[in-house]
Design a protein around this motif. Structure first.
Motif, mmCIF file in Angstrom:
data_model
loop_
_atom_site.group_PDB
_atom_site.id
_atom_site.type_symbol
_atom_site.label_atom_id
_atom_site.label_comp_id
_atom_site.label_asym_id
_atom_site.label_seq_id
_atom_site.Cartn_x
_atom_site.Cartn_y
_atom_site.Cartn_z
ATOM 1 N N TYR B 102 35.862 -0.415 -34.751
ATOM 2 C CA TYR B 102 35.650 0.330 -33.494
ATOM 3 C C TYR B 102 35.859 -0.599 -32.294
ATOM 4 O O TYR B 102 36.585 -0.267 -31.355
ATOM 5 C CB TYR B 102 34.238 0.917 -33.503
ATOM 6 N N LEU B 114 38.528 7.736 -30.343
ATOM 7 C CA LEU B 114 38.034 6.589 -31.110
ATOM 8 C C LEU B 114 36.535 6.715 -31.394
ATOM 9 O O LEU B 114 36.082 6.513 -32.529
ATOM 10 C CB LEU B 114 38.318 5.296 -30.340
ATOM 11 N N THR B 115 35.759 7.070 -30.369
ATOM 12 C CA THR B 115 34.302 7.153 -30.553
ATOM 13 C C THR B 115 33.951 8.275 -31.529
ATOM 14 O O THR B 115 33.077 8.107 -32.387
ATOM 15 C CB THR B 115 33.608 7.352 -29.189
ATOM 16 N N PHE B 118 34.787 6.983 -34.953
ATOM 17 C CA PHE B 118 33.816 5.950 -35.352
ATOM 18 C C PHE B 118 32.490 6.582 -35.800
ATOM 19 O O PHE B 118 31.973 6.272 -36.875
ATOM 20 C CB PHE B 118 33.564 4.982 -34.184
ATOM 21 N N SER B 142 30.154 11.815 -27.978
ATOM 22 C CA SER B 142 31.279 11.123 -27.315
ATOM 23 C C SER B 142 31.545 11.743 -25.947
ATOM 24 O O SER B 142 31.728 11.029 -24.956
ATOM 25 C CB SER B 142 32.557 11.232 -28.141
#
Lengths: 506, 158
Positions: B102, B114-115, B118, B142
């Motif tokens: 991450y 991405l978050t 992750f 997120s």
């Protein structure tokens, strides 16, 4: 005059809706942060530091101190309800708090813990107001060799008190100092240990380092085992029995003074303050055997002690530029982001600052009672969230919070690296607090050591001829010698022998 | 283990002393302004402390030597029963790898995407709850954090 300034500051905050809202929000956030295992006061202040940069100073201080006080208290809620201290400072609270909760007294115990935390904060605040000017005036007498020895003394004391094996504490403390030397040297401009990384030229940024050391390492440590504790759902009436509070007022005052005293010692912090207060209360109690089985006096001592430590830990920040605890180190970093030069000159340059901080501490202590009591029931479902959900959410906050400080991804890498170091240190019984103190104290030690030697042309005499230096040197030597059992036994033997001889002579 | 940590600190401090000694003395300043002075002193202290930690944890008598010898049958039993901390270690390694990925991809991939990935990966890896709840929590968190930082605090995300 001081009291008028203090009242003025209180009024100024109370009549400004934005400031008042910031205080309420920060205290509430602090309590939630403290209650959630994995989030500590240091992380909370660190995350808020970046967000408060653009705010007016009073609002930023309200948020930072509100979170600090709220978080140190919030740890008690999870300690009592799920037997997991939300912050390390609440570990001593869990010893008697959870057995009381199991007996069906969760509500009243939380109530007593809330009042005790509030009393503790106020005792710390009173000591802060009275001691800061005295210590600051004394600190003006300090010269370069004194400051260098003070930094070393801080590491030695912190290492001694935060670890079972002081060698480990000292190792991490001096390792922290070594980490602190990374970056461009302030005197010659030479890049030390940067290995060609331009990002390291500015040195190891304090707040990302602390978020890594305390936040990421905690997240990794929490993932070792899966389940969170089960929260006690029936908490009953939360409003405390005031008779109990009055009955144990003496314990509160003693614990408050102990907590503040420990707070003043560099880097030692709230967890040690709580344990020492708890231990003293147990020794003084008529029923020490009841401690650990659900004695409310244990909760009172621990909670008063850890919150009183806050005021104590701020004293060396304002007077010497040395933090009294890990959260105070982050607070110091945040103050620096606001352009405040901590140290002996602070309260002389800006006399209002002390009263501003005192007013905020006082209002936060009151806010703890107003928010802390009703929130207990709301927190029960929050505390039941599994770690596997909570920890990644906390990590995202740590990452974004670190990034927002300087908008640099490199700080996030640094945070992760120090998180890993923090994890291994913790795994092998090395305390993180001296490491954090070491990073903070490097500049103080480095600049003053070289300044002394430049002025004295290499002579070490200034370290041995000034009274303050001699006292500090004496403390360092005593701390080191205290680790040598044989020597101490001999000294004690001599003392015993001498006293026996004196008795015989009489 | 402390013995080996002590050895590690001894080796580390030797490297640090060498590196500190290689730092140049300032040209037009007092030799006492040398940037390597404090690092040399600290590394020397680390060397002494590392030695003390090592020596303190060395076996003191032949009896102690026997006690530090590995008990192979017992070790074999522990490993075959899976009673080691392998499970714990695996959890830590898994958590660290996901976190490191991450952090490494931060700024290279869109923050929201991405978050969300992750959080989903982390929670699924540790079997936090049912997959649809995991995705819901990941997306909502997120977006809320992202919007709070960009709209409320006016801070651009990586």
């Amino acid at each position: 005059m001081g009291f008028v300034l203090f009242l003025e500051e209180i009024l100024r905050i109370l009549i400004d809706p934005i400031l008042l809202l910031s205080l309420v929000g920060a205290t509430l956030l602090g309590i939630v942060i403290g209650a959630l295992p994995g989030l500590t006061a240091s992380i909370g202040i660190g995350l808020a530091a970046g967000l408060t940069v653009g705010m007016p100073l009073t609002q930023a201080l309200l948020i930072l101190l509100g979170i600090y006080i709220g978080a140190i208290y919030g740890g008690a809620q999870s300690a009592i309800l799920i037997n997991i201290p939300g912050t390390p400072s609440a570990a001593a609270t869990a010893v008697d708090g959870f057995p009381l909760a199991k007996k069906g007294q969760a509500g009243p115990t939380i109530g007593i813990a809330t009042i005790s935390s509030s009393i503790g904060t106020i005792i710390g605040l009173i000591c802060l107001v009275f001691l800061t000017p005295i210590i600051a005036a004394f600190a003006l007498e300090f010269t370069s060799p004194d400051f260098f020895l003070l930094a070393v003394c801080g590491i030695v004391i912190c290492g001694n008190l935060t670890s079972k094996d002081p060698i480990k504490g000292w190792l991490t403390g001096f390792l922290g100092m070594m980490i602190g030397t990374i970056g461009m040297d302030g005197i010659t401009g030479y890049p030390r240990f940067t290995f060609g990384f331009l990002e390291l030229m500015g040195g190891i940024t304090l707040i990302p380092a602390l978020i890594g050391l305390f936040g990421v390492s905690e997240i990794l440590f929490s993932m070792k085992d899966g389940d969170s504790g089960k929260a006690i759902k029936q908490i009953g009436k939360v409003f405390p029995n005031l008779k109990t509070v009055v009955k144990h007022l003496r314990t509160s005052v003693i614990s408050g003074l102990i907590g503040t005293g420990i707070g003043v010692i560099p880097g030692v912090g709230e967890d040690i303050a709580a344990w020492v207060s708890y231990d003293v209360a147990k020794r003084r109690s008529k029923n020490p055997e009841e401690f650990g089985k659900g004695n409310i006096e244990g909760v009172i001592a621990a909670e008063t002690g850890n919150n009183a430590c806050i005021g104590g830990a701020i004293i060396p920040v304002l007077t010497l530029g040395i933090p009294g605890s890990a959260p105070a180190a982050v607070l110091m970093g945040a103050l620096m982001l606001h352009g405040i030069r901590v140290g002996p000159m602070l309260i002389f340059d800006n006399p209002n600052f002390l009263y501003q901080i005192s007013a905020i501490l006082f209002l936060s202590a009151i806010m703890l009672v107003i928010i802390g009591l009703p929130i207990a029931k709301v927190l029960v479902p929050v505390l039941s969230i599994p770690k596997s959900i909570l920890m990644p959410l906390i990590l995202v906050l740590c990452v974004i919070g670190t990034y927002t400080l300087h908008m640099r991804i490199f700080d996030v890498y640094l945070m992760l690296a120090l998180g890993l170091i923090g994890y291994f240190l913790r795994m092998y019984g090395f305390p993180a607090a001296p490491l954090c103190l070491g990073i903070v104290l490097t500049h103080l030690a480095d600049d003053n050591l070289r300044r002394t030697l430049i002025v004295s042309e290499g002579s070490l005499a200034p370290f041995f001829t000034r009274p303050i230096s001699l006292v500090l040197l004496g403390i360092i030597i005593l701390m080191i010698l205290s680790q040598n059992r044989t020597l101490m036994d001999r000294l004690l033997f001599f003392r015993k022998k001498n006293s026996t001889n004196q008795v015989k002579q009489q | 283990m402390d013995k080996w940590i002590g050895v590690f600190f001894v080796l580390l401090s030797i490297v640090l002393i060498v590196l500190s000694q290689q730092m140049p003395e300032p040209a037009h300043m007092s030799p006492f302004a040398s940037p390597g002075m404090l690092p040399t002193i600290i590394a020397s202290i680390l060397l002494v402390l590392g030695l003390v930690l090592t020596v303190k944890n060395l076996p003191k008598s032949s009896k102690d030597y026997k006690s530090v010898k590995p008990d192979w049958p017992k070790l074999k039993e522990i490993f075959s029963n899976g009673r080691t901390n392998t499970n714990e270690s695996m959890r830590i390694v898994t958590a660290f790898i996901i976190i490191a990925l991450y952090v490494f991809l931060l700024g290279r991939i869109n923050y929201y995407l991405l978050t969300t990935i992750f959080l989903t990966m982390f929670m699924l890896a540790f079997k936090a709850t049912s997959w649809y709840k995991v995705i819901l929590i990941s997306v909502v968190f997120s977006v809320v954090v992202g919007q709070a930082f960009t709209r409320l605090f006016l801070i651009p995300l990586p």
